[in-house]
Design a protein around this motif. Structure first.
Motif, PDB file in Angstrom:
ATOM      1  N   ALA A   1      33.514  36.215  33.808  1.00 17.05           N
ATOM      2  CA  ALA A   1      33.539  36.132  32.349  1.00 17.05           C
ATOM      3  C   ALA A   1      32.140  36.155  31.771  1.00 17.05           C
TER       4      ALA A   1
ATOM      5  N   PHE B   1      31.384  40.654  37.090  1.00 16.86           N
ATOM      6  CA  PHE B   1      32.413  41.498  36.479  1.00 16.86           C
ATOM      7  C   PHE B   1      32.388  42.892  37.095  1.00 16.86           C
TER       8      PHE B   1
ATOM      9  N   ASP C   1      40.664  41.951  38.222  1.00 21.97           N
ATOM     10  CA  ASP C   1      40.549  41.682  36.788  1.00 21.97           C
ATOM     11  C   ASP C   1      40.918  40.254  36.462  1.00 21.97           C
TER      12      ASP C   1
ATOM     13  N   ALA D   1      39.253  36.575  34.885  1.00 23.52           N
ATOM     14  CA  ALA D   1      38.090  35.967  34.242  1.00 23.52           C
ATOM     15  C   ALA D   1      38.508  34.651  33.603  1.00 23.52           C
TER      16      ALA D   1
ATOM     17  N   GLN E   1      36.990  31.940  30.920  1.00 22.23           N
ATOM     18  CA  GLN E   1      35.895  31.714  29.983  1.00 22.23           C
ATOM     19  C   GLN E   1      35.433  30.256  30.016  1.00 22.23           C
TER      20      GLN E   1
ATOM     21  N   LYS F   1      36.438  36.658  24.657  1.00 27.44           N
ATOM     22  CA  LYS F   1      36.750  35.812  25.803  1.00 27.44           C
ATOM     23  C   LYS F   1      36.101  36.306  27.086  1.00 27.44           C
ATOM     24  N   TYR F   2      35.572  37.491  27.038  1.00 21.59           N
ATOM     25  CA  TYR F   2      35.130  38.116  28.276  1.00 21.59           C
ATOM     26  C   TYR F   2      33.742  38.738  28.048  1.00 21.59           C
TER      27      TYR F   2
ATOM     28  N   LYS G   1      32.182  41.445  30.362  1.00 17.84           N
ATOM     29  CA  LYS G   1      32.835  42.741  30.279  1.00 17.84           C
ATOM     30  C   LYS G   1      32.395  43.458  29.009  1.00 17.84           C
TER      31      LYS G   1
END
Length: 934
Positions: free
Chosen positions: A310, A316, A332, A334, A336, A345-346, A349
RNA sequence: GCAGGGGUGGCGGAGCCUGGUCAAACGCGACAGACUCAAGAUCUGUUGGCUUAGGCCUGCGAGAGUUCAAAUCUCUCCCCCUGCACCA
């Protein structure tokens, strides 16, 4: 006479007359020191800046009537000369090149400098010679080296005092280390002179069966967001045991950790035994997988990385890169941990996609990481865990401390700008030295006292005070000993040597007694002896009997210390504020009573060479002695201190140096010729006298505040211009010129002493100032307020303005003047001028004016004049010449104007204008006559 | 990141604290003239733009504000340099 003959001549005379060797006397004293040099290279013009500044100040104070002491010694503490001597002994090519090409030392000489002692001897002699050639007014009788026995005893005493006060402590300390040499490395020990930077990793224990995987991170607060661990499949991992626990790290990391903790190296661990298996997050208890990633560098940290997709772009990206492999299903995920404005939130990314980072090998990944880390550390807030809501930066520290307390983490130091290699070729590591001794500059009570002290120290330039304040706050424990180097063995562990910044904090006091100590067997210099000499503890008789030292001598030394101390002015380059100068304050406060605390600190900028910083790599270092040979001492002296304000860097360049030389030459010509001038007076005479007395009046303040640049501008360049103008205006009065020159030489003497001595001698018996055998010890002149002549200044100003106005007109109209009429304003305008200056308001002045009969007669004209005056009300001068004075001044310059402009000049008052001229003439204003060119 | 220092005419660098005399000190460079057989050195003048009477316009990193008036004071932003230690 050639500059060098002249320099030799006066340096010899000064030495013979011993005018710079002060002793205790009835006269008020002034004691100043400059940071002593470390003799591991010849000094260059940059070093000369501080010393010249100090010397100029010393010379000024001497002329002001003080008994001035300016001593010098050599700092030979530390490791650089050791390293250098070793490299020479080993025939290191690089160092031979430096000595040959940059220091201009012939090769056969270099090979002989193969011990530290020989190097120190060679360079200190070289430096001393340079200082003598610079004409520094140093008392060389007091010279010492910091590896002298007697100085060692003094430092010994100092550290005993510090220990008594409780300012020494022991602890562990990470240092950059060469495992092969078994020694700490400084930048001079590394290939390419790299300064190793140490930072602290938090090693988090992830339970893996009976073992722990140790991950290294700078961001322990992200522990809540770990989704997996990373290991690099192509790296060797090993199991190690320490303190009853078992860990898995890269084998490179194991090597490094050896120097920081006790550990046993166990078997190799193959990555296939790790990848795909699970381990436990110690904070959340969550089971997470171990996955493969190429970006993991076994030489960084532990070689195992925790993955926080995250918030960490690399994580990532590495997860994303798993797509299409057997680990695809992990790709995928993550969690937070930190909330950051502008991100969702990511964040990792989002930023990776924004920057278009291709994969974990893309260089842009680094950029994304830096950008995101900075933003999150600074503005991010925790949204999970115990410290939810707090700033990420503060949470980081708290989480680290918590986990440390719970035994969930270890700490590891690493070189973050690595890999750094020792000169021997070995990669440097960080060693945690146990039992390291520190001076505890972090002591709060001590800091308070130093702040007290700072308040009473005069800091020049003033604006550097904040830097001292900042440094006092920021200082913590300072490691004060090293395992090797030259210097003083540490009294509480004789295998250690006191390092160089710690043995140079109170040595100024040592100068006061150093010549006498040479008469005493150093072995007798027990702490009690210094207790008496420095602090007056006990009495001379007791000390004398106890250690069989001559009582008279002890008394003499005590007397010297009390006479010279406290130190009146300490000088160095500004970069030492952050360490030496602040340590200097700390140690004085710790050891000496309040009345012996330093009085003043002066710092200066560096010297640039033709606009560029001097450096070995640029090869643009100008050695001082070479500069002296090329340009002459006084030119070098003048250049380095007058090129910029004290705190700014001064530029040295040959055009400037030549300019200085040629100006000195102009002064010399006048000194030689001044007696040939007649006694013919001229209206410009008073102006010249006024000018020199103003110089005398204002230069003193400049000298006191070390505003050397201003002195250079006003007293040197300014004087040249004034003298030129005087001659151009037709001045030719022998007495006036002599008076100017006699004063001028006195004012310039601290800057360019050799030249000044020569001029002083050439002038012969002084007619206007007090004579003296040497200008160097002549009495500083006092100005004569009576000779500061405002109307002469205004007259000259008027002539200059008028000259410029005429030029302007001629240039614009492109006409060749054959006749010039100058009309001076009437006195009623001057009355308005003074009124306008005083009242500043149009209506007030107008009202006043109407009380005057003359003006009431022509109100329109009065109004026009007042309007003009008010328009420029702030440019008006407090006094103004009368119409008659103005006419006289211009009349006196008539021949000058006439010959310069090659035209007939007529000076009239505006009332005398006729016909076509009268309209023009009416425009005349005070100090700005109307001009009609025909 | 923290701290400190800076961004001004072709260049270096003053001035900014204490707003007006700032088209901006001083120096370098450039240009023109004098001297010289010539070059160099030296001297004189010019060196933001316009202008045939000493005047006007545009200007001091960017933007905004305070003020009759800002290179100068306030705020925001951009950029550059230095230091952050065990090393002299």
């Amino acid at each position: 006479m050639e500059p060098h003959e002249l320099e030799d001549k006066w340096q010899k005379k000064w030495a013979d007359a011993r005018i710079f060797e002060p002793d205790v006397s009835e006269i008020r004293k002034f004691f100043l020191t400059a940071a002593f040099p470390y003799p591991n290279s010849p000094q260059h013009i940059g070093h000369a800046r501080t010393y010249t500044t100090t010397d100029v100040y010393a010379r000024f104070m001497r002329m002001k009537g003080y008994n001035v002491l300016f001593p010098m010694g050599f700092h030979v503490t530390g490791t650089p000369v050791l390293a250098m001597a070793k490299r020479i002994a080993e025939g290191d090519k690089e160092i031979y090149e430096i000595f040959k090409n940059i220091y201009n030392i012939p090769e056969h000489m270099v090979s002989q400098l193969n011990t530290p002692e020989k190097l120190v001897d060679y360079f200190s002699k070289e430096i001393e010679l340079g200082m003598k050639e610079m004409g520094f007014s140093i008392d060389w009788r007091r010279k010492f080296y910091t590896y002298d026995k007697m100085f060692n005893k003094f430092i010994d005493w100092q550290f005993i005092k510090l220990n008594e006060k409780g300012y020494l402590k022991q602890g562990s300390h990470p240092v950059p280390w060469c495992p092969k040499d078994n020694n700490a490395v400084g930048s001079h020990d590394t290939q390419g002179d790299v300064d190793p930077n140490i930072d602290e990793y938090v090693l988090i224990k992830f339970k893996f069966g009976n073992y722990n995987l140790l991950t290294a991170t700078f961001r322990p607060e992200t522990i809540y967001g770990v989704t997996n661990l990373w290991v690099n499949p192509s790296v060797n991992y090993v199991r190690i045991e320490s303190n009853g626990e078992s860990y898995i790290v890269s084998s490179d990391a194991a090597e490094k950790l050896k120097h920081q903790m006790k550990l046993e190296l166990k078997e190799q661990v193959r990555t296939v035994e790790l990848i795909g298996k699970n381990c436990t997050n110690p904070m959340t208890g969550e089971e997470i997988p171990i996955l493969p990633a190429d970006f993991v560098d076994p030489r960084n940290g532990s070689g195992v990385v925790m993955s926080v997709p995250a918030h960490a772009p690399y994580d990532f990206l590495a997860l994303r890169d798993l797509k299409g492999t057997s680990f695809e299903n992990y790709s995928d995920r993550a969690v937070q941990v930190i909330e950051l404005a502008g991100y969702g939130k990511y964040p990792a990314k989002e930023i990776s996609e924004k920057l278009g980072v291709a994969d974990q090998k893309d260089p842009k990944a680094k950029q994304a990481t830096e950008e995101l880390y900075r933003a999150e550390a600074h503005e991010g807030r925790m949204i999970t865990g115990k410290y939810r809501g707090e700033k990420a930066l503060t949470a980081k520290e708290k989480i680290k401390q918590d986990m440390l307390a719970e035994g969930k983490v270890l700490l590891m130091y690493d070189i973050i700008n690595g890999p750094v290699y020792c000169r021997c070729g070995t990669m440097c590591v960080v060693k945690k030295v146990e039992g390291q001794w520190f001076i505890n500059y972090g002591d709060e009570g001590w800091k308070e006292q130093v702040k007290e002290c700072l308040k009473q120290v005069s800091i020049i330039p003033k604006k550097t005070i904040v830097e001292y304040e900042y440094t006092i706050d920021w200082l913590k424990e300072k490691a004060c000993v090293r395992a090797s180097g030259l210097g003083t063995p540490f009294p509480f562990d004789r295998t250690q040597i006191i390092e160089s910044l710690s043995d140079s904090t109170i040595y100024m006091a040592f100068y006061t007694i150093s010549p006498y100590l040479k008469e005493i067997d150093a072995e007798k210099l027990y702490p009690e002896v210094f207790d008496y000499l420095m602090l007056g503890k006990g009495n001379a008789k007791e000390v004398s009997t106890k250690f069989s030292i001559d009582e008279q001598l002890l008394n003499k030394m005590r007397e010297e210390l009390l006479y010279w101390y406290p130190l009146d002015s300490r000088h160095s380059a500004g970069d030492l504020i952050h360490n030496h100068l602040t340590f200097f304050l700390f140690n004085h406060v710790a050891i000496f009573p309040r009345e012996l605390w330093p009085k003043q600190i002066v710092t200066n900028g560096f010297v640039l060479m033709e606009g560029k910083k001097m450096s070995k790599s640029m090869g643009n270092i100008l050695p001082l002695r070479e500069a002296i040979r090329k340009y002459g001492t006084d030119v070098v002296r003048f250049s380095v201190v007058s090129g910029a304000d004290l705190s700014q860097d001064a530029d040295f360049n040959s055009t400037m140096a030549e300019g200085i030389a040629s100006r000195m030459n102009s002064i010399e010509m006048l000194v030689k010729r001044c007696n040939e001038f007649p006694l013919e007076s001229n209206t410009v005479d008073n102006w010249l006298l006024s000018a020199i007395h103003k110089k005398v009046k204002f230069s003193e303040e400049h000298y006191k505040n070390l505003e050397l640049r201003d002195i250079a501008q006003d007293e040197f360049y300014g004087a040249i211009n004034e003298l030129k103008w005087y001659l151009r205006r037709g001045g030719k009065n022998r007495k006036v010129l002599r008076e100017y020159l006699e004063y001028l030489i006195l004012l310039l003497s601290p800057f360019i002493p050799h030249f000044s001595e020569e001029m002083w001698e050439k002038l012969g018996k002084k007619e206007f100032v007090k004579d003296s055998e040497f200008v160097s010890i002549a009495e500083w002149p006092k100005h004569d307020e009576m000779k500061i002549d405002t109307s002469a200044d205004l007259s000259e100003q008027l002539i200059l303005n008028t000259r410029e106005d005429i030029d302007n007109i001629v240039r614009i109209t492109k006409m060749t003047p054959r006749v010039i009429y100058i009309y001076c304003a009437s006195d009623w305008k001057r009355k308005l001028y003074s009124l306008a200056y005083k009242e500043k308001k149009f209506d007030v002045v107008m009202k006043e004016a109407m009380k005057d009969d003359r003006m009431r007669g022509t109100p329109k004209e009065a109004q026009r004049v007042i309007e003009q005056l008010i328009k420029n009300v702030n440019y008006l001068s407090p006094t103004v010449l009368s119409s008659r004075q103005e006419k006289e001044a211009l009349e006196g310059a008539k021949n000058f104007l006439s010959s310069e402009l090659n035209a007939d000049v007529f000076i009239l008052s505006e009332d005398e204008a006729q016909d076509a001229h009268s309209k023009k003439a009416r425009q005349a204003m005070p100090m700005k006559p109307s001009i009609f060119i025909g």
